[in-house]
Design a protein around this motif. Structure first.
Motif, PDB file in Angstrom:
ATOM      1  N   ILE A 248       0.842  -1.201   0.000  1.00 18.74           N
ATOM      2  CA  ILE A 248       0.000   0.000   0.000  1.00 18.74           C
ATOM      3  C   ILE A 248       0.873   1.245   0.000  1.00 18.74           C
ATOM      4  CG2 ILE A 248      -1.958  -1.152   1.065  1.00 18.74           C
ATOM      5  CD1 ILE A 248      -1.208   0.063   3.736  1.00 18.74           C
ATOM      6  N   PHE A 249       0.336   2.308  -0.607  1.00 19.16           N
ATOM      7  CA  PHE A 249       1.096   3.546  -0.775  1.00 19.16           C
ATOM      8  C   PHE A 249       0.121   4.716  -0.773  1.00 19.16           C
ATOM      9  CE2 PHE A 249       3.122   6.953  -3.109  1.00 19.16           C
ATOM     10  CZ  PHE A 249       4.458   6.866  -2.753  1.00 19.16           C
ATOM     11  N   GLY A 250       0.485   5.785  -0.069  1.00 18.89           N
ATOM     12  CA  GLY A 250      -0.364   6.969  -0.024  1.00 18.89           C
ATOM     13  C   GLY A 250       0.435   8.246  -0.039  1.00 18.89           C
ATOM     14  N   ILE A 251      -0.188   9.318  -0.530  1.00 22.37           N
ATOM     15  CA  ILE A 251       0.439  10.635  -0.573  1.00 22.37           C
ATOM     16  C   ILE A 251      -0.557  11.671  -0.087  1.00 22.37           C
ATOM     17  CG2 ILE A 251      -0.161  10.775  -3.046  1.00 22.37           C
ATOM     18  CD1 ILE A 251       2.139  12.748  -3.393  1.00 22.37           C
ATOM     19  N   PHE A 252      -0.076  12.607   0.740  1.00 19.79           N
ATOM     20  CA  PHE A 252      -0.904  13.713   1.232  1.00 19.79           C
ATOM     21  C   PHE A 252      -0.142  15.011   1.046  1.00 19.79           C
ATOM     22  CE2 PHE A 252      -2.359  16.813   4.263  1.00 19.79           C
ATOM     23  CZ  PHE A 252      -3.750  16.697   4.213  1.00 19.79           C
ATOM     24  N   SER A 253      -0.792  15.962   0.381  1.00 22.82           N
ATOM     25  CA  SER A 253      -0.163  17.248   0.127  1.00 22.82           C
ATOM     26  C   SER A 253      -1.172  18.364   0.394  1.00 22.82           C
ATOM     27  CB  SER A 253       0.317  17.328  -1.331  1.00 22.82           C
ATOM     28  OG  SER A 253       0.774  18.625  -1.646  1.00 22.82           O
ATOM     29  N   GLU A 254      -0.689  19.481   0.875  1.00 27.61           N
ATOM     30  CA  GLU A 254      -1.565  20.645   1.054  1.00 27.61           C
ATOM     31  C   GLU A 254      -1.821  21.349  -0.271  1.00 27.61           C
ATOM     32  OE1 GLU A 254      -0.245  23.274   4.075  1.00 27.61           O
ATOM     33  OE2 GLU A 254      -0.215  21.740   5.655  1.00 27.61           O
ATOM     34  N   ASN A 255      -0.999  21.023  -1.274  1.00 29.61           N
ATOM     35  CA  ASN A 255      -1.131  21.656  -2.579  1.00 29.61           C
ATOM     36  C   ASN A 255      -1.579  20.648  -3.629  1.00 29.61           C
ATOM     37  OD1 ASN A 255      -0.018  24.154  -1.543  1.00 29.61           O
ATOM     38  ND2 ASN A 255       1.978  23.142  -1.612  1.00 29.61           N
ATOM     39  N   ARG A 256      -2.339  21.116  -4.595  1.00 30.39           N
ATOM     40  CA  ARG A 256      -2.800  20.276  -5.701  1.00 30.39           C
ATOM     41  C   ARG A 256      -1.607  19.940  -6.601  1.00 30.39           C
ATOM     42  NH1 ARG A 256      -6.099  21.328 -10.600  1.00 30.39           N
ATOM     43  NH2 ARG A 256      -7.748  19.741 -10.711  1.00 30.39           N
ATOM     44  N   GLN A 257      -1.407  18.652  -6.883  1.00 30.89           N
ATOM     45  CA  GLN A 257      -0.282  18.237  -7.702  1.00 30.89           C
ATOM     46  C   GLN A 257      -0.605  16.903  -8.378  1.00 30.89           C
ATOM     47  OE1 GLN A 257       3.028  16.186  -5.383  1.00 30.89           O
ATOM     48  NE2 GLN A 257       2.295  17.621  -3.803  1.00 30.89           N
ATOM     49  N   ASN A 258       0.329  16.392  -9.147  1.00 29.14           N
ATOM     50  CA  ASN A 258       0.121  15.135  -9.868  1.00 29.14           C
ATOM     51  C   ASN A 258       0.363  13.963  -8.928  1.00 29.14           C
ATOM     52  OD1 ASN A 258      -0.176  13.110 -11.709  1.00 29.14           O
ATOM     53  ND2 ASN A 258       1.273  13.911 -13.196  1.00 29.14           N
TER      54      ASN A 258
END
Length: 493
Positions: A10-20
């Motif tokens: 499993i893999f996840g990404i969290f960003s405060e900015n909209r990105q790819n």
């Protein structure tokens, strides 16, 4: 070259900015491909709007450039590589699972296996729940959704659900505003997180996936811990920490994890090298060369050679261009399939006494074919060393270890001389189960699960009929452990 499989990365990404974010998850899943090769999926969250895609196949097969572009940008996403131990290998069972609910959408990705899944599913069905898959991950999603009705937040619902589900689970859960990571109180399966220079947080099953996307490792989640990623930062919920004795799966170190990963701060490569060194001390032999079976046997072979003083050599070339779905037209025996995937370097073994190090010897079928290949290349002796102990019991926590009647150690009465004769080796050595703690520096029996090696189960074993729908959904699926099943899932590591 074990024919074992593990359930999922499993893999996840969290960003405060909209990105790819979809592209980042793609690279993360590619790094975790060794953990699951049946299906994969990605769910992107773009300010509360979910876009998802999943299908059977390897990451690069499923996620073409067109698919990734259609997923579009977002501020968070989760992904999943799957190998099934509960639920047939059908597209419908691919993850992440997406749930639509009046309290908001939710996506869930799961690594592990729930031992009380049948009982929970039966309870939910009798209360009116309708299941669309046959995997235990949907059971987890439904339990969380049910708890969400009476909870103030999604993390509160997850916390309550953890009190109801039992077994192995590392989870990534995504709501419209939050990404949540959690690990079962035993800590059976690994889960860690890191951070990129741009402030983006990454959660992954292994540190190799952090490296693949340029994230700096921060730490592993503790057993029982819940981490909540939101616009307010990171919050740790530790209500379930310390509930159970720590039981990380020892086979993560011996086989499943990539050698360049660290699990709970310990190098996987170093653990395997130590296992090989222990084998050399436990089973010294007179030989001319030590070779490893690609890929998981190579590190242990190096350790055996270093400890024994016998030269290490490259014994095989592995065909890297044959995918898991490769079928040779008209071929029916396993020897041909092994020969296509592995080729012996004749000059390395001809006229020599060979120590052949593999990550495990489970059913014995594949290693028998490999021994035949080595002897055909001119080896005068073949001594087989397994960097894992003998498998004596089934696993209920996400490892596809078969029932006792299919395990060669059980068939041969745990007699290593009988096993050697059956597989055609001059001698056979399994790593002593009582020395497992030495490969990760723990005290005897502390901090890891080795139930499949006969040391006892940390949870009650499941009694439910978890596969009762498989024939309806999966068609005429082969019986687990049958020759047809073996041929279908044969995988060279």
């Amino acid at each position: 070259m074990s024919n074992l499989h593990e359930e999922c990365g499993i893999f996840g990404i969290f960003s405060e900015n909209r990105q790819n974010v979809a592209e980042t998850v793609y690279y993360g899943l590619f790094a975790l491909q060794h953990r699951g090769q049946e299906s994969c999926g990605i769910v992107v969250n773009d300010d509360g709007i979910f876009r998802d895609y999943k299908d059977n196949g390897l990451t690069h097969e499923v996620f073409t450039r067109h698919v990734l572009e259609n997923l579009g940008p977002g501020n968070m996403a989760i992904g999943h590589d799957r190998y099934s131990t509960t639920g047939a290998n059908e597209r419908i069972n691919a993850q992440p699972i997406v749930v639509n609910h009046h309290k908001g959408r939710m996506a869930l990705a799961h690594n592990g296996n729930i031992v009380n899944a049948f009982e929970l599913r039966q309870e939910l069905e009798l209360q009116g729940s309708i299941f669309h898959t046959t995997n235990d991950s949907e059971v987890i999603a439904y339990v969380i959704t049910k708890e969400r009705i009476q909870s103030e937040s999604i993390e509160e619902a997850v916390n309550k659900a953890m009190g109801r589900i039992d077994g192995a689970y590392s989870l990534l859960i995504m709501s419209p505003q939050k990404m949540i990571a959690c690990r079962d109180p035993y800590g059976f399966r690994p889960l860690c997180y890191g951070k990129r220079e741009d402030g983006t947080y990454i959660v992954a099953s292994e540190t190799c996936a952090l490296d693949a996307v340029g994230a700096e490792y921060i730490r592993d989640l503790e057993p029982g811990e819940i981490l909540v990623f939101s616009k307010n930062g990171i919050r740790s919920i530790r209500d379930h920490c310390g509930e159970k004795e720590h039981k990380i799966c020892i086979f993560e170190y011996l086989y499943f994890a990539r050698p360049d990963s660290q699990i709970e701060g310990k190098s996987v490569h170093e653990a395997r090298r130590k296992a090989g060194a222990l084998l050399a001390m436990q089973y010294p032999v007179d030989a001319d060369i030590v070779i490893g079976v690609p890929d998981s046997g190579l590190d242990a072979a190096i350790g055996y050679a270093e400890q024994s003083g016998i030269p290490y050599g490259m014994g095989f070339v592995k065909n890297k261009y044959i995918g898991r779905t490769f079928i040779a037209p008209g071929q029916k025996n396993r020897e041909d399939k092994v020969r296509i995937k592995l080729n012996v370097i004749r000059n390395s073994v001809a006229g020599k006494r060979v120590v052949l190090v593999d990550d495990s010897v489970v059913r014995g079928t594949t290693i028998t074919r490999i021994i035949q290949l080595v002897r055909s290349a001119g080896a005068t002796e073949v001594h087989v060393m397994s960097s894992a102990p003998a498998f004596t019991d089934a696993c209920y926590y996400g490892v596809d270890v078969d029932t006792k009647e299919n395990l060669i150690a059980c068939q041969c009465g745990y007699d290593q001389d009988k096993i050697a004769r059956k597989i055609g080796a001059d001698s056979m050595g399994y790593l002593d189960v009582n020395t497992l703690h030495l490969i990760i520096g723990n005290h005897p029996g502390e901090g890891f699960c080795s139930a499949c090696f006969g040391t006892g189960y940390p949870t009650p074993i499941p009694t439910g009929q978890k596969d009762r729908f498989e024939e309806k959904i999966g068609g005429d699926a082969p019986e687990k452990g049958s020759e047809e099943s073996y041929d279908k899932f044969l995988r060279v590591e």
